[in-house]
Scaffold this motif. Structure first.
Motif, PDB file in Angstrom:
ATOM      1  N   GLY A  54       0.799  -1.221   0.000  1.00 13.04           N
ATOM      2  CA  GLY A  54       0.000   0.000   0.000  1.00 13.04           C
ATOM      3  C   GLY A  54       0.829   1.265   0.000  1.00 13.04           C
ATOM      4  O   GLY A  54       0.276   2.364  -0.021  1.00 13.04           O
ATOM      5  N   SER A  55       2.144   1.126   0.004  1.00  9.46           N
ATOM      6  CA  SER A  55       3.006   2.301   0.121  1.00  9.46           C
ATOM      7  C   SER A  55       3.195   3.028  -1.199  1.00  9.46           C
ATOM      8  O   SER A  55       3.642   4.178  -1.216  1.00  9.46           O
ATOM      9  N   SER A  56       2.888   2.365  -2.303  1.00  9.69           N
ATOM     10  CA  SER A  56       3.078   2.974  -3.614  1.00  9.69           C
ATOM     11  C   SER A  56       1.796   2.846  -4.435  1.00  9.69           C
ATOM     12  O   SER A  56       1.171   1.792  -4.463  1.00  9.69           O
ATOM     13  N   THR A  57       1.432   3.938  -5.088  1.00  6.00           N
ATOM     14  CA  THR A  57       0.249   3.936  -5.944  1.00  6.00           C
ATOM     15  C   THR A  57       0.558   4.639  -7.266  1.00  6.00           C
ATOM     16  O   THR A  57       1.483   5.459  -7.348  1.00  6.00           O
ATOM     17  N   ARG A  58      -0.214   4.300  -8.274  1.00  7.20           N
ATOM     18  CA  ARG A  58      -0.104   4.960  -9.559  1.00  7.20           C
ATOM     19  C   ARG A  58      -1.498   5.150 -10.127  1.00  7.20           C
ATOM     20  O   ARG A  58      -2.398   4.334  -9.885  1.00  7.20           O
ATOM     21  N   TYR A  59      -1.664   6.246 -10.892  1.00  5.17           N
ATOM     22  CA  TYR A  59      -2.975   6.585 -11.430  1.00  5.17           C
ATOM     23  C   TYR A  59      -2.870   6.995 -12.892  1.00  5.17           C
ATOM     24  O   TYR A  59      -1.871   7.580 -13.330  1.00  5.17           O
ATOM     25  N   GLU A  60      -3.930   6.712 -13.600  1.00 11.08           N
ATOM     26  CA  GLU A  60      -4.075   7.241 -14.945  1.00 11.08           C
ATOM     27  C   GLU A  60      -4.304   8.744 -14.823  1.00 11.08           C
ATOM     28  O   GLU A  60      -4.947   9.214 -13.874  1.00 11.08           O
ATOM     29  N   ASP A  61      -3.790   9.504 -15.764  1.00  7.49           N
ATOM     30  CA  ASP A  61      -3.782  10.963 -15.629  1.00  7.49           C
ATOM     31  C   ASP A  61      -5.174  11.559 -15.415  1.00  7.49           C
ATOM     32  O   ASP A  61      -5.345  12.504 -14.628  1.00  7.49           O
ATOM     33  N   SER A  62      -6.176  11.034 -16.077  1.00  5.91           N
ATOM     34  CA  SER A  62      -7.498  11.666 -16.012  1.00  5.91           C
ATOM     35  C   SER A  62      -8.197  11.469 -14.657  1.00  5.91           C
ATOM     36  O   SER A  62      -9.184  12.152 -14.369  1.00  5.91           O
ATOM     37  N   VAL A  63      -7.690  10.559 -13.829  1.00  3.72           N
ATOM     38  CA  VAL A  63      -8.335  10.314 -12.543  1.00  3.72           C
ATOM     39  C   VAL A  63      -7.514  10.861 -11.371  1.00  3.72           C
ATOM     40  O   VAL A  63      -7.983  10.815 -10.226  1.00  3.72           O
ATOM     41  N   LYS A  64      -6.322  11.332 -11.650  1.00  6.23           N
ATOM     42  CA  LYS A  64      -5.489  11.874 -10.576  1.00  6.23           C
ATOM     43  C   LYS A  64      -6.202  13.023  -9.867  1.00  6.23           C
ATOM     44  O   LYS A  64      -6.767  13.903 -10.493  1.00  6.23           O
ATOM     45  N   GLY A  65      -6.159  12.986  -8.549  1.00 11.16           N
ATOM     46  CA  GLY A  65      -6.824  14.012  -7.763  1.00 11.16           C
ATOM     47  C   GLY A  65      -8.288  13.739  -7.503  1.00 11.16           C
ATOM     48  O   GLY A  65      -8.915  14.410  -6.678  1.00 11.16           O
ATOM     49  N   ARG A  66      -8.866  12.751  -8.192  1.00 14.58           N
ATOM     50  CA  ARG A  66     -10.275  12.405  -8.000  1.00 14.58           C
ATOM     51  C   ARG A  66     -10.448  10.998  -7.436  1.00 14.58           C
ATOM     52  O   ARG A  66     -11.369  10.753  -6.656  1.00 14.58           O
ATOM     53  N   PHE A  67      -9.597  10.087  -7.843  1.00 14.32           N
ATOM     54  CA  PHE A  67      -9.690   8.693  -7.404  1.00 14.32           C
ATOM     55  C   PHE A  67      -8.562   8.384  -6.426  1.00 14.32           C
ATOM     56  O   PHE A  67      -7.449   8.912  -6.565  1.00 14.32           O
ATOM     57  N   THR A  68      -8.865   7.499  -5.485  1.00 13.03           N
ATOM     58  CA  THR A  68      -7.853   7.041  -4.533  1.00 13.03           C
ATOM     59  C   THR A  68      -7.947   5.529  -4.390  1.00 13.03           C
ATOM     60  O   THR A  68      -9.025   4.997  -4.080  1.00 13.03           O
ATOM     61  N   VAL A  69      -6.832   4.860  -4.614  1.00  9.75           N
ATOM     62  CA  VAL A  69      -6.781   3.414  -4.442  1.00  9.75           C
ATOM     63  C   VAL A  69      -6.155   3.115  -3.079  1.00  9.75           C
ATOM     64  O   VAL A  69      -5.205   3.783  -2.659  1.00  9.75           O
ATOM     65  N   SER A  70      -6.712   2.129  -2.395  1.00  8.72           N
ATOM     66  CA  SER A  70      -6.193   1.743  -1.082  1.00  8.72           C
ATOM     67  C   SER A  70      -6.444   0.249  -0.895  1.00  8.72           C
ATOM     68  O   SER A  70      -7.130  -0.383  -1.706  1.00  8.72           O
ATOM     69  N   ARG A  71      -5.898  -0.292   0.170  1.00  9.80           N
ATOM     70  CA  ARG A  71      -6.107  -1.709   0.436  1.00  9.80           C
ATOM     71  C   ARG A  71      -6.060  -1.978   1.919  1.00  9.80           C
ATOM     72  O   ARG A  71      -5.424  -1.235   2.689  1.00  9.80           O
ATOM     73  N   ASP A  72      -6.737  -3.043   2.299  1.00 13.40           N
ATOM     74  CA  ASP A  72      -6.717  -3.532   3.679  1.00 13.40           C
ATOM     75  C   ASP A  72      -6.324  -5.001   3.598  1.00 13.40           C
ATOM     76  O   ASP A  72      -7.164  -5.863   3.281  1.00 13.40           O
ATOM     77  N   ASN A  73      -5.075  -5.288   3.850  1.00 14.47           N
ATOM     78  CA  ASN A  73      -4.587  -6.662   3.697  1.00 14.47           C
ATOM     79  C   ASN A  73      -5.192  -7.614   4.736  1.00 14.47           C
ATOM     80  O   ASN A  73      -5.291  -8.810   4.494  1.00 14.47           O
ATOM     81  N   ALA A  74      -5.594  -7.072   5.857  1.00 13.05           N
ATOM     82  CA  ALA A  74      -6.235  -7.914   6.872  1.00 13.05           C
ATOM     83  C   ALA A  74      -7.596  -8.415   6.387  1.00 13.05           C
ATOM     84  O   ALA A  74      -8.071  -9.462   6.829  1.00 13.05           O
ATOM     85  N   LYS A  75      -8.217  -7.651   5.490  1.00  9.41           N
ATOM     86  CA  LYS A  75      -9.528  -8.014   4.959  1.00  9.41           C
ATOM     87  C   LYS A  75      -9.449  -8.549   3.531  1.00  9.41           C
ATOM     88  O   LYS A  75     -10.477  -8.811   2.905  1.00  9.41           O
ATOM     89  N   ASN A  76      -8.224  -8.687   3.007  1.00  9.12           N
ATOM     90  CA  ASN A  76      -8.046  -9.160   1.626  1.00  9.12           C
ATOM     91  C   ASN A  76      -8.862  -8.332   0.642  1.00  9.12           C
ATOM     92  O   ASN A  76      -9.485  -8.878  -0.285  1.00  9.12           O
ATOM     93  N   THR A  77      -8.844  -7.042   0.825  1.00  4.19           N
ATOM     94  CA  THR A  77      -9.695  -6.178   0.010  1.00  4.19           C
ATOM     95  C   THR A  77      -8.926  -4.961  -0.487  1.00  4.19           C
ATOM     96  O   THR A  77      -8.131  -4.375   0.261  1.00  4.19           O
ATOM     97  N   VAL A  78      -9.170  -4.605  -1.729  1.00  5.28           N
ATOM     98  CA  VAL A  78      -8.632  -3.377  -2.310  1.00  5.28           C
ATOM     99  C   VAL A  78      -9.822  -2.490  -2.675  1.00  5.28           C
ATOM    100  O   VAL A  78     -10.887  -2.988  -3.062  1.00  5.28           O
ATOM    101  N   TYR A  79      -9.633  -1.192  -2.535  1.00  7.09           N
ATOM    102  CA  TYR A  79     -10.708  -0.231  -2.738  1.00  7.09           C
ATOM    103  C   TYR A  79     -10.340   0.796  -3.812  1.00  7.09           C
ATOM    104  O   TYR A  79      -9.169   1.062  -4.061  1.00  7.09           O
TER     105      TYR A  79
END
Length: 123
Positions: A54-79
């Protein structure tokens, strides 16, 4: 490995949605994860990716500043938190897992895919 995406829906422009992707298996935390989307009659395109920790993220240019990717490894889930949605964000959103060491941006670098969840943004 099974990936189950959820959280899509119909929203007005300017609104928000939060997508979730639940993964099966005990090794979820070892893999980088990505989100892609596919609009009707268009190629599937990269949206965002997150490293295994979860320490590194990358975004497509058109979604930068609007979308946020995250994850909870304890729940096996990415958001994928999507704010200020635009009609051009409409499409089927897929989560995917890559076995590569690098944080890939190409769909060819991802080997497991979820079934997709529909996001429709009305103007």
């Amino acid at each position: 490995v099974q990936l189950q995406a959820s959280g899509g829906g119909l929203v007005q422009a300017g609104g928000s949605l939060r997508l979730s992707c639940a993964a099966s298996g005990r090794t979820f935390s070892s893999y980088h994860m990505g989100w892609f989307r596919q609009a009707p009659e268009k190629e599937r395109e990269f949206v965002a990716a997150i490293s295994w920790s979860g320490s590194s993220t990358r975004y497509e240019d058109s979604v930068k500043g609007r979308f946020t990717v995250s994850r909870d490894n304890a729940k096996n889930t990415v958001y994928l938190q999507m704010n200020n949605l635009k009609p051009e964000d409409t499409g089927v959103y897929y989560c995917a897992r890559t076995s590569l060491v690098r944080l890939g941006l190409s769909r060819d670098e991802y080997d497991y895919w979820g079934q997709g969840t529909q996001v429709t943004v009305s103007s």
